[in-house]
Design an enzyme around this catalytic site. Structure first.
Site, PDB file in Angstrom:
ATOM      1  N   CYS A  45      11.771  -0.146  41.432  1.00 54.00           N
ATOM      2  CA  CYS A  45      10.938  -0.639  42.535  1.00 54.00           C
ATOM      3  C   CYS A  45      12.094  -1.781  43.897  1.00 54.00           C
ATOM      4  O   CYS A  45      12.384  -2.846  43.464  1.00 54.00           O
ATOM      5  CB  CYS A  45       9.433  -1.256  42.297  1.00 54.00           C
ATOM      6  SG  CYS A  45       8.869  -2.583  43.945  1.00 54.00           S
ATOM      7  N   CYS A  85       5.258   7.376  27.452  1.00 53.72           N
ATOM      8  CA  CYS A  85       6.552   6.632  28.577  1.00 53.72           C
ATOM      9  C   CYS A  85       7.773   6.410  27.505  1.00 53.72           C
ATOM     10  O   CYS A  85       8.755   5.762  28.263  1.00 53.72           O
ATOM     11  CB  CYS A  85       6.179   5.444  28.617  1.00 53.72           C
ATOM     12  SG  CYS A  85       4.725   6.378  30.563  1.00 53.72           S
ATOM     13  N   ASP A 136     -11.219   8.819  45.624  1.00 56.98           N
ATOM     14  CA  ASP A 136     -10.448   7.720  45.880  1.00 56.98           C
ATOM     15  C   ASP A 136     -11.219   6.280  46.451  1.00 56.98           C
ATOM     16  O   ASP A 136     -11.390   5.223  45.276  1.00 56.98           O
ATOM     17  CB  ASP A 136      -9.569   7.955  46.456  1.00 56.98           C
ATOM     18  CG  ASP A 136      -8.629   7.263  47.306  1.00 56.98           C
ATOM     19  OD1 ASP A 136      -8.780   6.474  45.941  1.00 56.98           O
ATOM     20  OD2 ASP A 136      -8.618   6.768  48.283  1.00 56.98           O
TER      21      ASP A 136
HETATM   22  C1  B12 Z   1      -6.691   0.621  44.573  1.00 55.88           C
HETATM   23  C2  B12 Z   1      -5.745   1.369  45.195  1.00 55.88           C
HETATM   24  C3  B12 Z   1      -3.887   1.233  45.580  1.00 55.88           C
HETATM   25  C4  B12 Z   1      -3.876  -0.177  46.033  1.00 55.88           C
HETATM   26  C5  B12 Z   1      -3.145  -0.668  44.296  1.00 55.88           C
HETATM   27  C6  B12 Z   1      -2.997   0.712  43.073  1.00 55.88           C
HETATM   28  C7  B12 Z   1      -3.029  -0.070  41.408  1.00 55.88           C
HETATM   29  N1  B12 Z   1      -1.956   0.635  41.206  1.00 55.88           N
HETATM   30  O1  B12 Z   1      -3.693  -0.540  41.535  1.00 55.88           O
HETATM   31  C8  B12 Z   1      -2.511  -0.070  46.179  1.00 55.88           C
HETATM   32  C9  B12 Z   1      -2.444  -0.037  48.005  1.00 55.88           C
HETATM   33  C10 B12 Z   1      -0.633  -0.126  46.056  1.00 55.88           C
HETATM   34  C11 B12 Z   1      -2.274   1.706  45.924  1.00 55.88           C
HETATM   35  C12 B12 Z   1      -1.522   2.409  46.001  1.00 55.88           C
HETATM   36  C13 B12 Z   1      -0.865   4.354  46.390  1.00 55.88           C
HETATM   37  N2  B12 Z   1      -1.689   4.768  45.604  1.00 55.88           N
HETATM   38 CO1  B12 Z   1      -3.145   4.034  45.055  1.00 55.88          CO
HETATM   39  N3  B12 Z   1      -5.239   3.640  44.176  1.00 55.88           N
HETATM   40  C14 B12 Z   1      -5.966   2.633  44.846  1.00 55.88           C
HETATM   41  C15 B12 Z   1      -7.516   3.654  44.081  1.00 55.88           C
HETATM   42  C16 B12 Z   1      -8.277   2.996  45.416  1.00 55.88           C
HETATM   43  C17 B12 Z   1      -8.227   1.940  42.921  1.00 55.88           C
HETATM   44  C18 B12 Z   1      -7.150   2.073  41.803  1.00 55.88           C
HETATM   45  C19 B12 Z   1      -7.331   0.607  40.729  1.00 55.88           C
HETATM   46  O2  B12 Z   1      -8.587   0.738  40.654  1.00 55.88           O
HETATM   47  N4  B12 Z   1      -6.459  -0.686  40.988  1.00 55.88           N
HETATM   48  C20 B12 Z   1      -7.154  -1.923  40.079  1.00 55.88           C
HETATM   49  C21 B12 Z   1      -6.514  -2.423  38.963  1.00 55.88           C
HETATM   50  C22 B12 Z   1      -6.564  -2.682  38.145  1.00 55.88           C
HETATM   51  O3  B12 Z   1      -6.450  -0.769  37.819  1.00 55.88           O
HETATM   52  P1  B12 Z   1      -5.513   0.308  37.055  1.00 55.88           P
HETATM   53  O4  B12 Z   1      -4.315   0.639  38.624  1.00 55.88           O
HETATM   54  O5  B12 Z   1      -6.201   1.596  36.535  1.00 55.88           O
HETATM   55  O6  B12 Z   1      -4.517  -0.812  35.810  1.00 55.88           O
HETATM   56  C23 B12 Z   1      -4.627   0.098  35.509  1.00 55.88           C
HETATM   57  C24 B12 Z   1      -3.393  -0.862  33.969  1.00 55.88           C
HETATM   58  O7  B12 Z   1      -2.950  -1.618  34.740  1.00 55.88           O
HETATM   59  C25 B12 Z   1      -3.444  -0.660  32.779  1.00 55.88           C
HETATM   60  N5  B12 Z   1      -3.277  -1.674  32.098  1.00 55.88           N
HETATM   61  C26 B12 Z   1      -2.582  -2.596  31.944  1.00 55.88           C
HETATM   62  N6  B12 Z   1      -2.569  -3.756  31.489  1.00 55.88           N
HETATM   63  C27 B12 Z   1      -1.945  -3.032  30.740  1.00 55.88           C
HETATM   64  C28 B12 Z   1      -1.502  -3.234  29.248  1.00 55.88           C
HETATM   65  C29 B12 Z   1      -0.996  -1.550  28.690  1.00 55.88           C
HETATM   66  C30 B12 Z   1      -0.150  -2.485  27.544  1.00 55.88           C
HETATM   67  C31 B12 Z   1      -1.508  -0.647  29.006  1.00 55.88           C
HETATM   68  C32 B12 Z   1      -1.436   0.433  28.044  1.00 55.88           C
HETATM   69  C33 B12 Z   1      -2.408  -0.938  29.840  1.00 55.88           C
HETATM   70  C34 B12 Z   1      -2.402  -1.529  30.806  1.00 55.88           C
HETATM   71  O8  B12 Z   1      -5.093  -0.733  33.092  1.00 55.88           O
HETATM   72  C35 B12 Z   1      -6.026  -1.117  34.324  1.00 55.88           C
HETATM   73  C36 B12 Z   1      -7.037  -0.546  34.200  1.00 55.88           C
HETATM   74  O9  B12 Z   1      -6.503   1.124  34.210  1.00 55.88           O
HETATM   75  C37 B12 Z   1      -7.347   4.284  43.078  1.00 55.88           C
HETATM   76  C38 B12 Z   1      -8.286   5.797  43.170  1.00 55.88           C
HETATM   77  C39 B12 Z   1      -9.734   4.975  42.268  1.00 55.88           C
HETATM   78  N7  B12 Z   1     -10.670   5.659  42.725  1.00 55.88           N
HETATM   79  O10 B12 Z   1      -8.785   4.872  40.836  1.00 55.88           O
HETATM   80  C40 B12 Z   1      -6.334   5.140  44.260  1.00 55.88           C
HETATM   81  C41 B12 Z   1      -5.087   5.732  43.286  1.00 55.88           C
HETATM   82  C42 B12 Z   1      -4.947   5.128  42.174  1.00 55.88           C
HETATM   83  N8  B12 Z   1      -3.780   5.491  44.177  1.00 55.88           N
HETATM   84  C43 B12 Z   1      -3.166   6.960  44.518  1.00 55.88           C
HETATM   85  C44 B12 Z   1      -2.126   7.002  44.739  1.00 55.88           C
HETATM   86  C45 B12 Z   1      -1.779   8.524  44.679  1.00 55.88           C
HETATM   87  C46 B12 Z   1      -1.049   6.017  45.600  1.00 55.88           C
HETATM   88  C47 B12 Z   1       0.053   6.216  45.615  1.00 55.88           C
HETATM   89  C48 B12 Z   1       0.926   6.928  44.808  1.00 55.88           C
HETATM   90  C49 B12 Z   1       0.266   6.177  47.569  1.00 55.88           C
HETATM   91  C50 B12 Z   1       1.598   5.851  47.636  1.00 55.88           C
HETATM   92  N9  B12 Z   1       2.838   7.243  48.220  1.00 55.88           N
HETATM   93  O11 B12 Z   1       1.956   5.283  47.926  1.00 55.88           O
HETATM   94  C51 B12 Z   1      -0.065   4.339  45.419  1.00 55.88           C
HETATM   95  C52 B12 Z   1       0.981   4.549  44.006  1.00 55.88           C
HETATM   96  C53 B12 Z   1       1.491   3.073  43.489  1.00 55.88           C
HETATM   97  C54 B12 Z   1       1.152   2.345  41.898  1.00 55.88           C
HETATM   98  N10 B12 Z   1       2.198   1.936  41.900  1.00 55.88           N
HETATM   99  O12 B12 Z   1       0.453   1.613  41.925  1.00 55.88           O
HETATM  100  C55 B12 Z   1      -4.235   8.244  43.264  1.00 55.88           C
HETATM  101  C56 B12 Z   1      -3.119   7.913  41.557  1.00 55.88           C
HETATM  102  C57 B12 Z   1      -3.444   9.204  41.339  1.00 55.88           C
HETATM  103  C58 B12 Z   1      -2.269   9.640  40.234  1.00 55.88           C
HETATM  104  N11 B12 Z   1      -1.481  10.003  39.456  1.00 55.88           N
HETATM  105  O13 B12 Z   1      -2.580   7.975  39.413  1.00 55.88           O
HETATM  106  C59 B12 Z   1      -5.258   7.591  43.146  1.00 55.88           C
HETATM  107  C60 B12 Z   1      -5.869   7.906  41.509  1.00 55.88           C
HETATM  108  C61 B12 Z   1      -6.228   8.060  44.206  1.00 55.88           C
HETATM  109  C62 B12 Z   1      -6.244   9.409  44.076  1.00 55.88           C
HETATM  110  N12 B12 Z   1      -7.762   9.911  43.903  1.00 55.88           N
HETATM  111  O14 B12 Z   1      -5.933  10.551  43.566  1.00 55.88           O
HETATM  112  N13 B12 Z   1      -3.163   2.477  45.500  1.00 55.88           N
END
Ligand code: B12
Length: 386
Positions: free
Chosen positions: A203, A193, A139
């Site tokens: 949401c 999905c 994380d």
């Molecule tokens: C910052 C963070 C948050 C932030 C931002 C969340 C986010 N989605 O970015 C906040 C505080 C909101 C948050 C909330 C939650 N979090 Co959080 N969070 C993190 C953290 C530290 C980093 C995530 C990150 O890199 N975000 C930056 C964005 C850009 O990256 P991304 O989400 O992967 O985005 C991708 C998509 O958007 C995709 N994408 C973009 N455009 C497109 C277009 C297409 C067509 C496609 C296919 C994809 C795509 O590409 C991006 C890059 O891969 C991780 C831990 C870690 N180090 O990874 C935990 C983590 C993601 N969190 C986790 C959890 C459990 C939660 C919550 C469920 C907690 C809760 N119950 O309140 C919520 C869920 C909210 C949600 N819907 O995301 C878990 C998720 C586990 C899992 N099964 O995925 C993690 C992995 C922690 C862990 N070690 O388990 N979190």
């Protein structure tokens, strides 16, 4: 050559066995170059400002997007997942307005503590068998755990952006072991999905500007956990009684129907956090907060932010019985708490009573942001009754 292949195979068998023994529900391997799209998508997330006040995401952009920028020696990435599926519908508490809704993950012992030690044990076994070097992450490190998990084949990033698996649905914690050992990668998982939009449509705060994209600034998880200041007015009613994190998008995922409830003993689940009474939470001072949340991830946000959240829930409760608990916080030492108490009270007591409280409190209130809360609440009450 034959020796090295058989060594690799043995190492993989050891990893699978040790991961199971340590209580992980899934494990798979990928390579550091397996997420070529992630850096650009991460950069777009930051450029759009979706990270809000999480400046640490912007500060670590390069290292976060590319595993080799974080650690140039890494050759393989082992991704491990732990099921934390609830044995009940976590949405049931949302209808109990005198209770606080705590997200499922936070009803358990802090998963960083639960997972880190176990990852280190497995990493130690890898070094003992294969030599080389290892690093473990859960994380908080600049590692993009979800795209790495997808590349390793543990599941796919759903439209809510979290990892979804056919077996465990949306309830998985993730962790990684970076190693200098060469391991054969597993096959990435495809997106399943389809045309489903359940997570996006449910949401409460419209935090998804598009499928697969989250504007964290609108996400209740961010607003109640990461956001240090007052909760923006726009979201207060929509937050309902969610006082720490939010599970709505996860709980809506149809793939959860195949998930098994996780072992509560493994996660050290706390029954007293399933639907805690708001009256009890509003009464927490700093010492009581720390002791009540020992070992819980909630401790991280501190008493003031937590009581702020409980006050928003109180304001949404429609429960006049919470009046005294809220009133007591109008004189709290923290302006963050006082401001939220003003908003909560304005929704629990009649206009005349609120106006009386306001004239007394405004004389003593020195914080401009709290004074603004009073003025705004008074104006809103007048408008509501006009
Ligand atoms: C910052 C963070 C948050 C932030 C931002 C969340 C986010 N989605 O970015 C906040 C505080 C909101 C948050 C909330 C939650 N979090 Co959080 N969070 C993190 C953290 C530290 C980093 C995530 C990150 O890199 N975000 C930056 C964005 C850009 O990256 P991304 O989400 O992967 O985005 C991708 C998509 O958007 C995709 N994408 C973009 N455009 C497109 C277009 C297409 C067509 C496609 C296919 C994809 C795509 O590409 C991006 C890059 O891969 C991780 C831990 C870690 N180090 O990874 C935990 C983590 C993601 N969190 C986790 C959890 C459990 C939660 C919550 C469920 C907690 C809760 N119950 O309140 C919520 C869920 C909210 C949600 N819907 O995301 C878990 C998720 C586990 C899992 N099964 O995925 C993690 C992995 C922690 C862990 N070690 O388990 N979190």
């Amino acid at each position: 050559m034959r020796t090295s292949i058989s060594k690799t195979e043995n190492l993989r068998a050891l990893i699978d066995r040790e991961a199971r023994r340590a209580g992980f529900d899934a494990v798979a391997v990928t390579t550091p170059d397996a997420i070529p799209q992630a850096p650009a998508r991460l950069a777009e997330f930051v450029a759009d400002g979706f990270h809000g006040s999480m400046g640490w995401i912007a500060d670590t952009l390069k290292r976060r997007g590319e595993p080799t920028a974080l650690w140039p020696e890494v050759r393989s990435i082992i991704v491990l997942a732990m099921n934390y599926g609830p044995d009940h519908d976590p949405r049931a508490v949302l209808a109990k307005r005198d209770r606080g809704a705590i997200s499922v993950y936070a009803q358990n012992r802090d998963y960083h503590d639960v997972m880190k030690g176990r990852l280190k044990e497995i990493a130690g076994k890898i070094v003992a068998r294969a030599g080389g070097d290892v690093k473990v992450f859960v994380d908080t490190a600049p590692v993009m755990e979800k795209p790495l998990a997808e590349a390793a084949g543990l599941g796919w990033q759903g439209k809510h952006t979290n990892l979804v698996s056919r077996e465990h649905g949306s309830w998985l914690f993730l962790g990684t072991i970076f190693t200098t050992a060469e391991l054969a990668p597993d096959t990435p998982e495809d997106d399943h999905c389809g045309s489903c939009r359940a997570c996006l449509d449910v949401c409460p705060t419209d935090a998804f500007p598009a499928p697969y994209r989250l504007d964290a600034r609108r996400c209740i998880s961010y607003l109640t956990i990461e956001n240090k200041g007052p909760i923006p007015h726009e979201f207060r009613e929509k937050i309902g009684n969610r006082i720490y994190g939010c599970d709505d998008c996860l709980a809506a995922c149809p793939w959860n129907k195949f998930a098994q409830a996780a072992s509560e003993a493994k996660l050290v689940a706390r029954a007293d956090l399933r639907e805690p009474p708001l009256t009890d939470l509003l009464a927490l001072d700093d010492a009581a907060f720390r002791s009540f949340f020992t070992g819980s991830p909630i401790k991280r946000i501190g008493r003031d932010r937590f009581v702020r959240n409980a006050l928003i829930a109180a304001g949404n409760s429609g429960e006049p019985s919470l009046r005294d608990a809220v009133c007591a916080l109008l004189g709290d030492a923290s302006p963050l708490v006082r401001g939220a108490a003003v908003w909560a009270l304005s929704r629990l007591v009649p206009e005349t009573e609120f106006a009386k409280c306001a004239s007394a409190a405004l004389k003593a209130e020195g914080d401009e942001a709290v004074r603004r809360e009073w003025r705004l609440a008074l104006a809103n009450q007048i408008e509501a009754h006009a």
